[in-house]
Design a protein around this motif. Structure first.
Motif, PDB file in Angstrom:
ATOM      1  N   GLN A 170       0.831  -1.194   0.000  1.00  0.00           N
ATOM      2  CA  GLN A 170       0.000   0.000   0.000  1.00  0.00           C
ATOM      3  C   GLN A 170       0.867   1.247   0.000  1.00  0.00           C
ATOM      4  N   LYS A 171       0.415   2.263  -0.725  1.00  0.00           N
ATOM      5  CA  LYS A 171       1.119   3.534  -0.723  1.00  0.00           C
ATOM      6  C   LYS A 171       1.131   4.111   0.688  1.00  0.00           C
ATOM      7  N   LYS A 172       2.304   4.517   1.154  1.00  0.00           N
ATOM      8  CA  LYS A 172       2.401   5.148   2.472  1.00  0.00           C
ATOM      9  C   LYS A 172       1.813   6.549   2.377  1.00  0.00           C
ATOM     10  N   VAL A 173       0.870   6.827   3.258  1.00  0.00           N
ATOM     11  CA  VAL A 173       0.215   8.131   3.252  1.00  0.00           C
ATOM     12  C   VAL A 173       0.655   8.931   4.471  1.00  0.00           C
ATOM     13  N   ASN A 174       0.612  10.236   4.350  1.00  0.00           N
ATOM     14  CA  ASN A 174       0.999  11.116   5.455  1.00  0.00           C
ATOM     15  C   ASN A 174      -0.190  11.308   6.392  1.00  0.00           C
ATOM     16  N   LEU A 175      -0.057  10.765   7.607  1.00  0.00           N
ATOM     17  CA  LEU A 175      -1.134  10.866   8.594  1.00  0.00           C
ATOM     18  C   LEU A 175      -0.802  11.859   9.707  1.00  0.00           C
ATOM     19  N   SER A 176       0.332  12.519   9.603  1.00  0.00           N
ATOM     20  CA  SER A 176       0.767  13.465  10.650  1.00  0.00           C
ATOM     21  C   SER A 176       0.793  12.813  12.025  1.00  0.00           C
ATOM     22  N   GLY A 177       1.166  11.523  12.044  1.00  0.00           N
ATOM     23  CA  GLY A 177       1.353  10.836  13.319  1.00  0.00           C
ATOM     24  C   GLY A 177       0.085  10.446  14.040  1.00  0.00           C
ATOM     25  N   ARG A 178      -1.051  10.396  13.331  1.00  0.00           N
ATOM     26  CA  ARG A 178      -2.310  10.075  14.012  1.00  0.00           C
ATOM     27  C   ARG A 178      -3.260   9.339  13.078  1.00  0.00           C
ATOM     28  N   ASP A 179      -3.914   8.298  13.600  1.00  0.00           N
ATOM     29  CA  ASP A 179      -5.050   7.723  12.897  1.00  0.00           C
ATOM     30  C   ASP A 179      -6.157   7.458  13.901  1.00  0.00           C
ATOM     31  N   LEU A 180      -7.319   7.009  13.400  1.00  0.00           N
ATOM     32  CA  LEU A 180      -8.512   6.925  14.243  1.00  0.00           C
ATOM     33  C   LEU A 180      -9.047   5.508  14.330  1.00  0.00           C
ATOM     34  N   GLY A 181      -9.669   5.195  15.462  1.00  0.00           N
ATOM     35  CA  GLY A 181     -10.456   3.986  15.628  1.00  0.00           C
ATOM     36  C   GLY A 181     -11.896   4.398  15.886  1.00  0.00           C
ATOM     37  N   MET A 182     -12.793   4.032  14.983  1.00  0.00           N
ATOM     38  CA  MET A 182     -14.197   4.425  15.102  1.00  0.00           C
ATOM     39  C   MET A 182     -15.015   3.185  15.454  1.00  0.00           C
ATOM     40  N   VAL A 183     -15.705   3.239  16.580  1.00  0.00           N
ATOM     41  CA  VAL A 183     -16.276   2.061  17.235  1.00  0.00           C
ATOM     42  C   VAL A 183     -17.764   1.913  16.901  1.00  0.00           C
ATOM     43  N   PHE A 184     -18.144   0.678  16.528  1.00  0.00           N
ATOM     44  CA  PHE A 184     -19.535   0.388  16.183  1.00  0.00           C
ATOM     45  C   PHE A 184     -20.013  -0.865  16.923  1.00  0.00           C
ATOM     46  N   LEU A 185     -21.246  -0.811  17.392  1.00  0.00           N
ATOM     47  CA  LEU A 185     -21.886  -1.940  18.061  1.00  0.00           C
ATOM     48  C   LEU A 185     -23.202  -2.232  17.347  1.00  0.00           C
ATOM     49  N   GLY A 186     -23.300  -3.430  16.775  1.00  0.00           N
ATOM     50  CA  GLY A 186     -24.506  -3.773  16.028  1.00  0.00           C
ATOM     51  C   GLY A 186     -24.782  -2.811  14.885  1.00  0.00           C
ATOM     52  N   GLY A 187     -23.710  -2.259  14.286  1.00  0.00           N
ATOM     53  CA  GLY A 187     -23.856  -1.326  13.186  1.00  0.00           C
ATOM     54  C   GLY A 187     -24.112   0.105  13.607  1.00  0.00           C
ATOM     55  N   GLU A 188     -24.255   0.341  14.921  1.00  0.00           N
ATOM     56  CA  GLU A 188     -24.516   1.694  15.426  1.00  0.00           C
ATOM     57  C   GLU A 188     -23.226   2.317  15.952  1.00  0.00           C
ATOM     58  N   TYR A 189     -23.029   3.570  15.623  1.00  0.00           N
ATOM     59  CA  TYR A 189     -21.817   4.293  16.019  1.00  0.00           C
ATOM     60  C   TYR A 189     -21.803   4.584  17.520  1.00  0.00           C
ATOM     61  N   LEU A 190     -20.676   4.271  18.183  1.00  0.00           N
ATOM     62  CA  LEU A 190     -20.521   4.544  19.610  1.00  0.00           C
ATOM     63  C   LEU A 190     -19.599   5.722  19.901  1.00  0.00           C
ATOM     64  N   GLY A 191     -18.495   5.838  19.167  1.00  0.00           N
ATOM     65  CA  GLY A 191     -17.542   6.903  19.453  1.00  0.00           C
ATOM     66  C   GLY A 191     -16.233   6.658  18.725  1.00  0.00           C
ATOM     67  N   THR A 192     -15.296   7.581  18.904  1.00  0.00           N
ATOM     68  CA  THR A 192     -14.019   7.553  18.191  1.00  0.00           C
ATOM     69  C   THR A 192     -12.868   7.878  19.132  1.00  0.00           C
ATOM     70  N   TYR A 193     -11.757   7.198  18.921  1.00  0.00           N
ATOM     71  CA  TYR A 193     -10.516   7.551  19.610  1.00  0.00           C
ATOM     72  C   TYR A 193      -9.406   7.690  18.571  1.00  0.00           C
ATOM     73  N   ALA A 194      -8.385   8.417  18.940  1.00  0.00           N
ATOM     74  CA  ALA A 194      -7.214   8.580  18.079  1.00  0.00           C
ATOM     75  C   ALA A 194      -6.054   7.785  18.635  1.00  0.00           C
ATOM     76  N   ARG A 195      -5.240   7.223  17.744  1.00  0.00           N
ATOM     77  CA  ARG A 195      -3.943   6.637  18.110  1.00  0.00           C
ATOM     78  C   ARG A 195      -2.882   7.620  17.657  1.00  0.00           C
ATOM     79  N   VAL A 196      -2.091   8.113  18.589  1.00  0.00           N
ATOM     80  CA  VAL A 196      -1.140   9.177  18.289  1.00  0.00           C
ATOM     81  C   VAL A 196       0.279   8.684  18.540  1.00  0.00           C
ATOM     82  N   ALA A 197       1.140   8.782  17.529  1.00  0.00           N
ATOM     83  CA  ALA A 197       2.529   8.330  17.645  1.00  0.00           C
ATOM     84  C   ALA A 197       3.271   9.188  18.668  1.00  0.00           C
ATOM     85  N   GLN A 198       4.110   8.532  19.476  1.00  0.00           N
ATOM     86  CA  GLN A 198       4.933   9.233  20.462  1.00  0.00           C
ATOM     87  C   GLN A 198       6.417   9.124  20.128  1.00  0.00           C
ATOM     88  N   THR A 199       6.706   8.426  19.043  1.00  0.00           N
ATOM     89  CA  THR A 199       8.090   8.239  18.618  1.00  0.00           C
ATOM     90  C   THR A 199       8.178   8.613  17.141  1.00  0.00           C
TER      91      THR A 199
END
Length: 296
Positions: free
Chosen positions: A182-211
């Protein structure tokens, strides 16, 4: 059914497995944690045994973790669980849904066929085609078809001397005959996890690089943070997870200069990111969802 017997397929002693078992036990009074490595399938008796417990006699099974690391053997474990499912045990998520996700290529093809925006991707068994893809992308991430938390992923850079790049491709293919790049894309050190239960949206968190690692996974030093997506991003993630018919999942999303992209849809979803990054008690909510569906 007042006290359903619902087991957890996972890794005994691991936090996410045990917290889900705790949540189910608190609500039903029944606890059963199963490592698939310890099971035996007897097709003559139509029994899937874990110690003295026939899993085919339970009311439900929640697959929190099918194996410590993904491999083709993971598919065999899911096939064994199909026997329990055929016996009337309700499986969360369904084995057919998870079978379409454990292999990275299967997930990618489904997302692509659904028109979901993803990083540019090339899949090939040809070293020459892999070399051409790296040069076209500039930088590429080579990914095993069976892996979690970025294990086994390798950064391929077009600026690498030709002989060295060819050697890196050869080394990767020695363990991954079908190469996924896959082409490496610039994420500025952050991507997201978007949480679903039974197809319904619950919330989102970010994973942020520290190194200075090129990926943001917690395994490589990242940390969880809160994140509030807009309605369009929530809708994109909802569309991405919809084809898989999962009871619980996390959609991995990247924010790029050209707009959001989807990396993958998780077969099992993450509890810790939801809790630490979005203050969501995913284990408790999932337990209630499972109990409700088992009782209907």
């Amino acid at each position: 059914m007042t006290n359903p017997r619902i087991g957890v397929i996972g890794i005994p002693g691991k936090w996410s497995t045990e917290v889900l078992a705790d949540a189910l036990e608190k609500r039903t009074g029944f606890r059963c944690v199963v490592d698939m490595a310890d099971t035996a399938l007897d097709l003559q008796r139509r029994a899937l045994m874990a110690g003295g417990q026939n899993l085919c006699e339970l009311d439900g099974l929640v697959i929190k973790k099918i194996s410590q690391e993904y491999s083709p053997a993971t598919l065999d474990r899911l096939e064994m669980l199909r026997v329990a499912e055929a016996s009337g045990v309700k499986i969360f998520s369904k084995t057919a849904s998870i079978l379409g996700l454990v292999n990275r290529l299967s997930c990618t093809v489904t997302l692509s066929n659904a028109g979901i925006p993803m990083p540019e991707t090339v899949v090939t068994e040809s070293p020459d085609e892999a070399m051409a893809a790296v040069h076209r992308f500039g930088n590429a991430v080579s990914k095993p078809l069976f892996s979690t938390k970025a294990r086994g992923m390798t950064l391929m850079e077009a600026a690498t001397p030709e002989a060295d790049l060819k050697a890196r491709i050869t080394a990767f293919q020695a363990h991954n005959p079908v190469m996924y790049l896959q082409k490496k894309v610039n994420l500025s050190g952050r991507d997201l996890g978007m949480v679903f239960l039974g197809g319904e949206y619950l919330g989102t968190y970010a994973r942020v690089a520290q190194t200075d690692s090129w990926n943001t996974t917690i395994l490589h030093g990242g940390k969880y943070e809160p994140f509030e997506p807009d309605a369009d991003l929530i809708e994109l993630a909802r569309k991405a997870q919809a084809p898989f018919d999962l009871d619980f999942t996390t959609v991995d999303v990247g924010l790029t200069e050209d707009g959001p992209i989807i990396f993958e849809v998780s077969a099992f979803g993450g509890f810790k990111g939801a809790l630490e990054g979005a203050s969501i008690d995913a284990a408790g909510l999932y337990a209630e969802h499972v109990i409700k569906k088992v009782q209907t």
